[in-house]
Design a protein around this motif. Sequence first.
Motif, mmCIF file in Angstrom:
data_model
loop_
_atom_site.group_PDB
_atom_site.id
_atom_site.type_symbol
_atom_site.label_atom_id
_atom_site.label_comp_id
_atom_site.label_asym_id
_atom_site.label_seq_id
_atom_site.Cartn_x
_atom_site.Cartn_y
_atom_site.Cartn_z
ATOM 1 N N ARG A 138 -79.615 22.476 -6.957
ATOM 2 C CA ARG A 138 -80.475 23.341 -7.773
ATOM 3 C C ARG A 138 -80.450 22.921 -9.240
ATOM 4 N NH1 ARG A 138 -82.460 23.622 -3.970
ATOM 5 N NH2 ARG A 138 -82.509 25.221 -2.351
ATOM 6 N N ARG A 139 -79.288 22.541 -9.691
ATOM 7 C CA ARG A 139 -79.130 22.126 -11.080
ATOM 8 C C ARG A 139 -80.030 20.925 -11.393
ATOM 9 N NH1 ARG A 139 -79.215 21.301 -15.464
ATOM 10 N NH2 ARG A 139 -77.647 20.906 -17.075
ATOM 11 N N HIS A 140 -80.127 20.026 -10.413
ATOM 12 C CA HIS A 140 -80.901 18.808 -10.655
ATOM 13 C C HIS A 140 -82.259 18.832 -9.985
ATOM 14 C CE1 HIS A 140 -77.510 16.897 -12.657
ATOM 15 N NE2 HIS A 140 -76.744 17.429 -11.731
ATOM 16 N N LYS A 141 -82.685 20.028 -9.627
ATOM 17 C CA LYS A 141 -83.981 20.197 -8.971
ATOM 18 C C LYS A 141 -84.101 19.260 -7.771
ATOM 19 C CE LYS A 141 -86.069 22.442 -12.759
ATOM 20 N NZ LYS A 141 -84.829 23.255 -12.887
ATOM 21 N N GLY A 142 -83.018 19.169 -7.021
ATOM 22 C CA GLY A 142 -82.990 18.262 -5.884
ATOM 23 C C GLY A 142 -83.210 18.990 -4.572
ATOM 24 N N ILE A 143 -82.864 18.302 -3.502
ATOM 25 C CA ILE A 143 -83.093 18.834 -2.155
ATOM 26 C C ILE A 143 -81.750 19.078 -1.478
ATOM 27 C CG2 ILE A 143 -84.112 18.321 0.099
ATOM 28 C CD1 ILE A 143 -86.021 16.402 -1.461
ATOM 29 N N PHE A 144 -81.671 20.223 -0.819
ATOM 30 C CA PHE A 144 -80.440 20.562 -0.103
ATOM 31 C C PHE A 144 -80.748 20.627 1.393
ATOM 32 C CE2 PHE A 144 -77.570 24.151 1.356
ATOM 33 C CZ PHE A 144 -76.462 23.334 1.515
ATOM 34 N N VAL A 145 -80.001 19.866 2.169
ATOM 35 C CA VAL A 145 -80.247 19.756 3.610
ATOM 36 C C VAL A 145 -79.125 20.428 4.401
ATOM 37 C CG1 VAL A 145 -80.588 18.132 5.526
ATOM 38 C CG2 VAL A 145 -81.328 17.511 3.219
ATOM 39 N N LEU A 146 -79.483 21.127 5.442
ATOM 40 C CA LEU A 146 -78.479 21.667 6.362
ATOM 41 C C LEU A 146 -78.672 21.021 7.724
ATOM 42 C CD1 LEU A 146 -76.215 23.716 7.063
ATOM 43 C CD2 LEU A 146 -78.033 25.261 7.812
ATOM 44 N N ARG A 147 -77.643 20.373 8.204
ATOM 45 C CA ARG A 147 -77.733 19.768 9.534
ATOM 46 C C ARG A 147 -76.495 20.132 10.338
ATOM 47 N NH1 ARG A 147 -74.911 14.381 7.881
ATOM 48 N NH2 ARG A 147 -76.488 13.782 6.400
ATOM 49 N N GLN B 106 -77.024 31.668 -13.785
ATOM 50 C CA GLN B 106 -76.133 31.116 -14.807
ATOM 51 C C GLN B 106 -75.268 29.999 -14.235
ATOM 52 O OE1 GLN B 106 -74.466 35.005 -15.852
ATOM 53 N NE2 GLN B 106 -75.006 34.604 -17.989
ATOM 54 N N LEU B 107 -74.847 30.175 -12.989
ATOM 55 C CA LEU B 107 -74.035 29.147 -12.346
ATOM 56 C C LEU B 107 -74.829 27.857 -12.214
ATOM 57 C CD1 LEU B 107 -72.268 31.196 -9.521
ATOM 58 C CD2 LEU B 107 -71.185 30.179 -11.511
ATOM 59 N N VAL B 108 -76.060 27.998 -11.748
ATOM 60 C CA VAL B 108 -76.913 26.824 -11.584
ATOM 61 C C VAL B 108 -77.065 26.110 -12.920
ATOM 62 C CG1 VAL B 108 -79.268 26.057 -11.128
ATOM 63 C CG2 VAL B 108 -78.188 27.716 -9.598
ATOM 64 N N GLU B 109 -77.305 26.902 -13.926
ATOM 65 C CA GLU B 109 -77.511 26.364 -15.270
ATOM 66 C C GLU B 109 -76.288 25.596 -15.779
ATOM 67 O OE1 GLU B 109 -79.109 25.680 -18.995
ATOM 68 O OE2 GLU B 109 -80.127 26.409 -17.188
ATOM 69 N N ALA B 110 -75.100 26.152 -15.494
ATOM 70 C CA ALA B 110 -73.880 25.593 -16.085
ATOM 71 C C ALA B 110 -73.181 24.557 -15.201
ATOM 72 C CB ALA B 110 -72.906 26.728 -16.398
ATOM 73 N N PHE B 111 -73.587 24.468 -13.947
ATOM 74 C CA PHE B 111 -72.809 23.650 -13.008
ATOM 75 C C PHE B 111 -72.808 22.171 -13.361
ATOM 76 C CE2 PHE B 111 -71.959 21.416 -9.015
ATOM 77 C CZ PHE B 111 -70.739 21.991 -8.736
#
Length: 490
Positions: free
Chosen positions: A31-40, A295-300
């Motif tokens: 989320r911080r890097h506007k990326g993709i999160f995959v669940l497999r 805030q977590l996303v922002e600061a991570f």
Amino acid sequence: MTVKVRFAPSPTGPLHIGGARTVLFNWLFARRHKGIFVLRSEDTDLERSSEKWERDIAASLRWLGMNWDEGLEVGGPNGPYRQTERLEIYKEYLSKLWLGGHVYYCFCTPEELARDREEAMARGDNPVYSGRCRGLTPAQIEEKLRAGLKPTIRFMVPEETEILIDDLIRGQVSFQSRDIGDFIIFKSDGIPTYNYAVVIDDITMGITHIIRANEHLINTPRQVLIYQALGEPMPKFGHVSVVLDTSGRKMSKRMGDMSVGRYARQGYLPEAVVNFMALLGWSPEDSTEIMSIDQLVEAFDLSRISKSPGIFDAQKLDWMNNQYIRASDLDMLADLALPFLEAEGLAKGLTREWLKYVLAVVRDELQCLAQLPDFIKEFLACPVQVQPEALPPLQLETTGMVLDEFLARLEALPETEDLPQQQQQVQALLKQLNKDLKARAGVSGKAVYMPIRAALTGAVSGQELYYLVPILGKERAVARIKSSRQQAGI
RNA sequence: GGCCCCUUGGAGAAGCGGCUUAACUCACCAGCCUUUCACGCUGGCAUUCAGGGGUUCGAAUCCCCUAGGGGUCACCA
């Protein structure tokens, strides 16, 4: 380049706090890097895997608010997302490995391997595979195959090379290939092994950052070797330390159920659990502790993840959950609380206004919602049992007079359904009573408040009296006082 | 046993060679507040960073050794 991360649990049990924290780090990073999160799902352990756990894990993730962009249940361009459904893909890459001469058949039996291992251990050597089947001739292989032997496929580890891993969290870590030994990538039943399947999944799904538990650090050199043999670009690795309990042991059955679901069932708020997990081995630059998900996303930042193990401090979780309960909207809290009351058969006959009022009064003392029913039961009880420590204030010389006077004034109060209004009336009443009795008989504040508290609740501590009376209702308050007086013999 | 990782107060945890006589939080203790208990507020709580050596003008921070903890060495993941 878009950041792409994944969580790949093996569905053999519920999601526990340690695993959830690893997911959280991945999720925050994505989320911080506007990326993709995959669940497999890594379900190649046919014995222990089940779809039930797959759904359970997904449900826990959703409860925590960690949604995924691609994978199980939601699909995506790189499916399927279950390893058992990806066998064709694994075979495809296997043929590349055959072509490059990186793999070979191994006909050693589990018994032979176990014996090798024991002997090596006895010698004090690192128990690596001997490489016995490395030199089998095509004719020998042909013969064994024809005899119906089912071989495993091993990856040939290059000799005498150093494998350097530039870990995002631990820095440079080096391994010697001689300590590794040729490892199995396909079991004799044709199912790929973890170390191979992950690599192929990560390659085909375009994973850029692998953030996972420290126990995988030792697997990394094997995986690096496969990437190299395949000529594929290397993702970045980051190995997060494990979570230990307060006595410094790995979290386990000893501590009881550590699943995320258990915290949900106990009435912890997902935001609090997320906040707490984020601080388990990670910290923001300033010393803020209460942080919203945004805030977590922002600061991570991965570089601020600690190398030392995170320690699960249940007491601190309770404190944090309490902070969230205090800050919650009362209507939302009432919605969340209702199931806990229903479970104990306490919900019937309660008005929402009353529940909200109770919540406003007791939320400061609530570590989790599962504690609410006990408060409710206490409020509903009538009469109450007078505790031994509540006897002295009841047996003061002036107590009889104080209680008579309080009762008379309480009963004279106008009827109202408006709890806050009643609270004001009682507060004014107590103040006046205190003033009058002091003037008339020199009774101290303590000698006014404590006997009333003791008579009303049977205890010497509790909520502010003017909160308590509206919760109890006039009728119950009067009845409780009368009964307590009888019990104390006054 | 080999290999890899970790070690700051009662607990969690910052610290990345001088700004540290070690931040912050929980717990605990004391005082104040409320003419009650609690809440709240204020203050106290590691002269010291597992132990020992070294490097440096200077080390919790870098190096080495010892001890302790964890991980791993599977046809588990």
